[in-house]
Design a protein around this motif. Structure first.
Motif, PDB file in Angstrom:
ATOM      1  N   ALA A 126      46.730 -34.924 -18.894  1.00  0.00           N
ATOM      2  CA  ALA A 126      45.323 -34.710 -18.523  1.00  0.00           C
ATOM      3  C   ALA A 126      44.660 -36.031 -18.157  1.00  0.00           C
ATOM      4  O   ALA A 126      43.902 -36.117 -17.173  1.00  0.00           O
ATOM      5  CB  ALA A 126      44.570 -34.042 -19.675  1.00  0.00           C
ATOM      6  N   ALA A 127      44.979 -37.077 -18.914  1.00  0.00           N
ATOM      7  CA  ALA A 127      44.371 -38.384 -18.631  1.00  0.00           C
ATOM      8  C   ALA A 127      44.797 -38.897 -17.258  1.00  0.00           C
ATOM      9  O   ALA A 127      43.986 -39.484 -16.519  1.00  0.00           O
ATOM     10  CB  ALA A 127      44.759 -39.380 -19.722  1.00  0.00           C
ATOM     11  N   ALA A 128      46.060 -38.670 -16.888  1.00  0.00           N
ATOM     12  CA  ALA A 128      46.504 -39.070 -15.548  1.00  0.00           C
ATOM     13  C   ALA A 128      45.708 -38.293 -14.494  1.00  0.00           C
ATOM     14  O   ALA A 128      45.267 -38.866 -13.481  1.00  0.00           O
ATOM     15  CB  ALA A 128      48.005 -38.820 -15.387  1.00  0.00           C
ATOM     16  N   GLY A 129      45.506 -37.001 -14.734  1.00  0.00           N
ATOM     17  CA  GLY A 129      44.718 -36.177 -13.810  1.00  0.00           C
ATOM     18  C   GLY A 129      43.287 -36.683 -13.689  1.00  0.00           C
ATOM     19  O   GLY A 129      42.720 -36.741 -12.602  1.00  0.00           O
ATOM     20  N   VAL A 130      42.718 -37.062 -14.815  1.00  0.00           N
ATOM     21  CA  VAL A 130      41.338 -37.581 -14.811  1.00  0.00           C
ATOM     22  C   VAL A 130      41.277 -38.876 -14.011  1.00  0.00           C
ATOM     23  O   VAL A 130      40.421 -39.045 -13.129  1.00  0.00           O
ATOM     24  CB  VAL A 130      40.863 -37.853 -16.266  1.00  0.00           C
ATOM     25  N   LEU A 131      42.196 -39.778 -14.304  1.00  0.00           N
ATOM     26  CA  LEU A 131      42.180 -41.078 -13.615  1.00  0.00           C
ATOM     27  C   LEU A 131      42.369 -40.919 -12.106  1.00  0.00           C
ATOM     28  O   LEU A 131      41.828 -41.700 -11.318  1.00  0.00           O
ATOM     29  CB  LEU A 131      43.275 -41.990 -14.179  1.00  0.00           C
ATOM     30  N   ALA A 132      43.142 -39.906 -11.711  1.00  0.00           N
ATOM     31  CA  ALA A 132      43.367 -39.684 -10.273  1.00  0.00           C
ATOM     32  C   ALA A 132      42.051 -39.440  -9.547  1.00  0.00           C
ATOM     33  O   ALA A 132      41.913 -39.769  -8.363  1.00  0.00           O
ATOM     34  CB  ALA A 132      44.312 -38.507 -10.072  1.00  0.00           C
ATOM     35  N   HIS A 133      41.069 -38.856 -10.259  1.00  0.00           N
ATOM     36  CA  HIS A 133      39.773 -38.598  -9.632  1.00  0.00           C
ATOM     37  C   HIS A 133      39.007 -39.884  -9.332  1.00  0.00           C
ATOM     38  O   HIS A 133      38.021 -39.880  -8.618  1.00  0.00           O
ATOM     39  CB  HIS A 133      38.902 -37.721 -10.547  1.00  0.00           C
ATOM     40  N   SER A 134      39.471 -40.996  -9.929  1.00  0.00           N
ATOM     41  CA  SER A 134      38.770 -42.260  -9.726  1.00  0.00           C
ATOM     42  C   SER A 134      39.422 -43.084  -8.613  1.00  0.00           C
ATOM     43  O   SER A 134      38.991 -44.192  -8.316  1.00  0.00           O
ATOM     44  CB  SER A 134      38.775 -43.073 -11.028  1.00  0.00           C
ATOM     45  N   ILE A 135      40.478 -42.540  -8.030  1.00  0.00           N
ATOM     46  CA  ILE A 135      41.259 -43.310  -7.048  1.00  0.00           C
ATOM     47  C   ILE A 135      41.071 -42.742  -5.644  1.00  0.00           C
ATOM     48  O   ILE A 135      41.135 -41.531  -5.446  1.00  0.00           O
ATOM     49  CB  ILE A 135      42.758 -43.266  -7.420  1.00  0.00           C
ATOM     50  N   ASP A 136      40.862 -43.633  -4.713  1.00  0.00           N
ATOM     51  CA  ASP A 136      40.779 -43.270  -3.308  1.00  0.00           C
ATOM     52  C   ASP A 136      42.118 -42.710  -2.829  1.00  0.00           C
ATOM     53  O   ASP A 136      43.156 -43.316  -3.106  1.00  0.00           O
ATOM     54  CB  ASP A 136      40.539 -44.595  -2.549  1.00  0.00           C
ATOM     55  N   GLY A 137      42.106 -41.581  -2.145  1.00  0.00           N
ATOM     56  CA  GLY A 137      43.347 -41.084  -1.564  1.00  0.00           C
ATOM     57  C   GLY A 137      44.013 -40.017  -2.408  1.00  0.00           C
ATOM     58  O   GLY A 137      43.599 -39.738  -3.536  1.00  0.00           O
ATOM     59  N   ASP A 138      45.090 -39.432  -1.858  1.00  0.00           N
ATOM     60  CA  ASP A 138      45.777 -38.301  -2.487  1.00  0.00           C
ATOM     61  C   ASP A 138      46.706 -38.746  -3.612  1.00  0.00           C
ATOM     62  O   ASP A 138      46.945 -37.995  -4.553  1.00  0.00           O
ATOM     63  CB  ASP A 138      46.651 -37.556  -1.460  1.00  0.00           C
ATOM     64  N   ALA A 139      47.265 -39.942  -3.469  1.00  0.00           N
ATOM     65  CA  ALA A 139      48.345 -40.339  -4.378  1.00  0.00           C
ATOM     66  C   ALA A 139      47.830 -41.142  -5.564  1.00  0.00           C
ATOM     67  O   ALA A 139      46.933 -41.976  -5.429  1.00  0.00           O
ATOM     68  CB  ALA A 139      49.378 -41.149  -3.601  1.00  0.00           C
ATOM     69  N   PHE A 140      48.436 -40.899  -6.711  1.00  0.00           N
ATOM     70  CA  PHE A 140      48.097 -41.601  -7.951  1.00  0.00           C
ATOM     71  C   PHE A 140      48.970 -42.846  -8.024  1.00  0.00           C
ATOM     72  O   PHE A 140      50.194 -42.746  -8.039  1.00  0.00           O
ATOM     73  CB  PHE A 140      48.393 -40.670  -9.126  1.00  0.00           C
ATOM     74  N   VAL A 141      48.330 -44.022  -8.078  1.00  0.00           N
ATOM     75  CA  VAL A 141      49.133 -45.243  -7.986  1.00  0.00           C
ATOM     76  C   VAL A 141      48.956 -46.141  -9.217  1.00  0.00           C
ATOM     77  O   VAL A 141      49.146 -47.348  -9.138  1.00  0.00           O
ATOM     78  CB  VAL A 141      48.799 -46.026  -6.694  1.00  0.00           C
ATOM     79  N   LEU A 142      48.615 -45.535 -10.358  1.00  0.00           N
ATOM     80  CA  LEU A 142      48.454 -46.335 -11.576  1.00  0.00           C
ATOM     81  C   LEU A 142      49.724 -46.262 -12.437  1.00  0.00           C
ATOM     82  O   LEU A 142      50.555 -45.372 -12.254  1.00  0.00           O
ATOM     83  CB  LEU A 142      47.254 -45.844 -12.391  1.00  0.00           C
ATOM     84  N   ALA A 143      49.820 -47.191 -13.374  1.00  0.00           N
ATOM     85  CA  ALA A 143      50.999 -47.249 -14.251  1.00  0.00           C
ATOM     86  C   ALA A 143      50.721 -46.495 -15.555  1.00  0.00           C
ATOM     87  O   ALA A 143      49.564 -46.209 -15.876  1.00  0.00           O
ATOM     88  CB  ALA A 143      51.323 -48.707 -14.550  1.00  0.00           C
ATOM     89  N   LYS A 144      51.787 -46.242 -16.320  1.00  0.00           N
ATOM     90  CA  LYS A 144      51.601 -45.505 -17.584  1.00  0.00           C
ATOM     91  C   LYS A 144      50.704 -46.290 -18.540  1.00  0.00           C
ATOM     92  O   LYS A 144      49.927 -45.715 -19.301  1.00  0.00           O
ATOM     93  CB  LYS A 144      52.928 -45.130 -18.225  1.00  0.00           C
ATOM     94  N   GLU A 145      50.750 -47.634 -18.446  1.00  0.00           N
ATOM     95  CA  GLU A 145      49.892 -48.466 -19.311  1.00  0.00           C
ATOM     96  C   GLU A 145      48.408 -48.213 -19.007  1.00  0.00           C
ATOM     97  O   GLU A 145      47.569 -48.275 -19.897  1.00  0.00           O
ATOM     98  CB  GLU A 145      50.209 -49.956 -19.122  1.00  0.00           C
ATOM     99  N   ASP A 146      48.098 -47.955 -17.739  1.00  0.00           N
ATOM    100  CA  ASP A 146      46.695 -47.661 -17.373  1.00  0.00           C
ATOM    101  C   ASP A 146      46.252 -46.340 -18.010  1.00  0.00           C
ATOM    102  O   ASP A 146      45.117 -46.196 -18.455  1.00  0.00           O
ATOM    103  CB  ASP A 146      46.546 -47.554 -15.841  1.00  0.00           C
ATOM    104  N   VAL A 147      47.163 -45.380 -18.006  1.00  0.00           N
ATOM    105  CA  VAL A 147      46.832 -44.069 -18.597  1.00  0.00           C
ATOM    106  C   VAL A 147      46.624 -44.232 -20.099  1.00  0.00           C
ATOM    107  O   VAL A 147      45.652 -43.725 -20.679  1.00  0.00           O
ATOM    108  CB  VAL A 147      47.956 -43.036 -18.307  1.00  0.00           C
ATOM    109  N   GLU A 148      47.522 -44.990 -20.724  1.00  0.00           N
ATOM    110  CA  GLU A 148      47.411 -45.188 -22.180  1.00  0.00           C
ATOM    111  C   GLU A 148      46.130 -45.949 -22.533  1.00  0.00           C
ATOM    112  O   GLU A 148      45.446 -45.612 -23.508  1.00  0.00           O
ATOM    113  CB  GLU A 148      48.660 -45.915 -22.688  1.00  0.00           C
ATOM    114  N   ALA A 149      45.797 -46.954 -21.712  1.00  0.00           N
ATOM    115  CA  ALA A 149      44.567 -47.726 -21.980  1.00  0.00           C
ATOM    116  C   ALA A 149      43.345 -46.821 -21.836  1.00  0.00           C
ATOM    117  O   ALA A 149      42.389 -46.907 -22.619  1.00  0.00           O
ATOM    118  CB  ALA A 149      44.472 -48.903 -21.010  1.00  0.00           C
ATOM    119  N   PHE A 150      43.387 -45.919 -20.866  1.00  0.00           N
ATOM    120  CA  PHE A 150      42.265 -44.994 -20.684  1.00  0.00           C
ATOM    121  C   PHE A 150      42.124 -44.074 -21.908  1.00  0.00           C
ATOM    122  O   PHE A 150      41.025 -43.866 -22.422  1.00  0.00           O
ATOM    123  CB  PHE A 150      42.464 -44.161 -19.403  1.00  0.00           C
TER     124      PHE A 150
END
Ligand code: KDG
Length: 330
Positions: A296-320
């Motif tokens: 769910a956190a990855a899905g949430v973070l995707a809403h903050s990113i420009d474009g279709d593709a999710f380009v963050l790392a697992k550490e970003d998801v964990e930090a969120f």
């Protein structure tokens, strides 16, 4: 092991900057998307090994799309270079007062003529745990549907888990056609992404209490787990998102509810699917609660990113996750 393969069409998205309409704009933001491509990119960005199966024309536009996938670490060695075009779609971003608008221009794309006849199955499926595809692929015509079924059947025969996201797109086909195609693929599916609305509106299940509905569906098709994401929408710019996963043996787990400011919501469902697949493949021993919270956190973070593709790392998801409640997965 630890690898996933995704199967589907790559789309190039053209969006006017900001909230401009198609008619107004003389500038375009260009993104590479397509639901199954997004899952491959997200899985790879999270640190996993993702391969994708699609077709792109052997021209500069196909080359640009290929480069975008490679840049994110996706294995493109099974992509066919054939046909004459990449599918396009145009998105006008909504505001709190008016909805977003999607216009497809994807007919006769290279992928719609692709068949798996030249694939070497042993090579394609080497080290693969999960094959992921979606209802969008099934909606792209008889050739694409038959191709998807052939790949799914072969993967399933080899003991590879099949992941399927309903991803119903009303602009691509009618409900009755979708129902038939879903009924054909579901007997092979192990991990299913969808909503209770997909089960009632498309598959025709009765409107019983949601848990019973999902249980009946999972029993009928022997689904290992069913993952859902619920969005409570406040406007086109804000919503609350919560995900759940029901496992045939382990029961149901929920993520916390996240309040989301929507910068660009396209690809949110794909990042969430990739997040759960990442957990199922790489952290199978974790609790379902941790797994679905990460997804769910990855899905949430995707809403903050420009474009279709999710380009963050697992550490970003964990930090969120930790920034939300201090009890995140480490
Ligand atoms: O899930 C995001 C996709 O919808 C987007 O990338 C475009 O694949 C797409 C489609 O067919 O709508």
């Amino acid at each position: 092991m630890g690898r996933i393969v995704t199967l589907g069409e790559l789309l190039i998205r053209l969006s006017p900057p900001g909230e401009r309409t198609l008619k107004q704009t003389d500038q375009w933001n260009v993104y590479v998307g397509g639901a199954e491509m997004n899952v491959a990119v997200a899985f790879s960005s999270l640190g996993g090994d993702a391969r994708t199966l699609t077709a792109l024309p052997d021209n500069a536009v196909g080359g640009m799309a290929l480069a975008a996938l490679r840049k994110e670490g996706v294995d493109t060695s099974f992509i066919a270079r054939q046909g004459s075009r990449v599918g396009l779609y145009f998105v006008e971003k909504g505001t709190s007062e008016r909805p977003s608008k999607v216009t497809y221009d994807r007919a006769f794309s290279s992928f719609t003529g692709w068949t798996p006849e030249n694939l070497v199955w042993d090579e394609l499926f080497k080290g693969v745990d999960v094959l992921h595809t979606t209802g969008i692929t099934l909606a792209l015509g008889t050739t694409a549907r038959q191709a998807a079924l052939a790949v799914v059947k072969e993967a399933s025969r080899r003991g590879i888990r099949i992941s399927f996201d309903f991803n119903y797109r009303s602009k691509l086909w009618e409900i009755n056609e979708a129902k038939q195609a879903f009924q054909e693929i579901l007997p092979y599916v192990d991990i299913c992404f969808g909503s209770s609305k997909d089960l009632t509106h498309i598959l025709g299940y009765g409107k019983e209490e949601q848990a019973d509905l999902v249980t009946s569906f999972m029993k009928e098709y022997d689904i290992e787990c069913f993952a859902s994401m619920t969005r409570t929408t406040y406007s086109n710019t804000k919503h609350t998102l919560q995900a759940s996963v029901m496992h045939k043996q382990k029961g149901t787990a929920y993520s916390p509810a996240f309040d989301v400011t929507i910068h660009d919501r396209i690809g949110g469902g794909d990042a969430y699917a990739a997040g759960l697949l990442y957990q199922l493949v790489h952290h199978a021993g974790r609790s379902q609660e941790d797994q679905i919270q990460f997804a769910a956190a990855a899905g949430v973070l995707a809403h903050s990113i420009d474009g279709d593709a999710f380009v963050l790392a697992k550490e970003d998801v964990e930090a969120f996750i930790q920034s939300q409640d201090g009890s995140g997965v480490v």
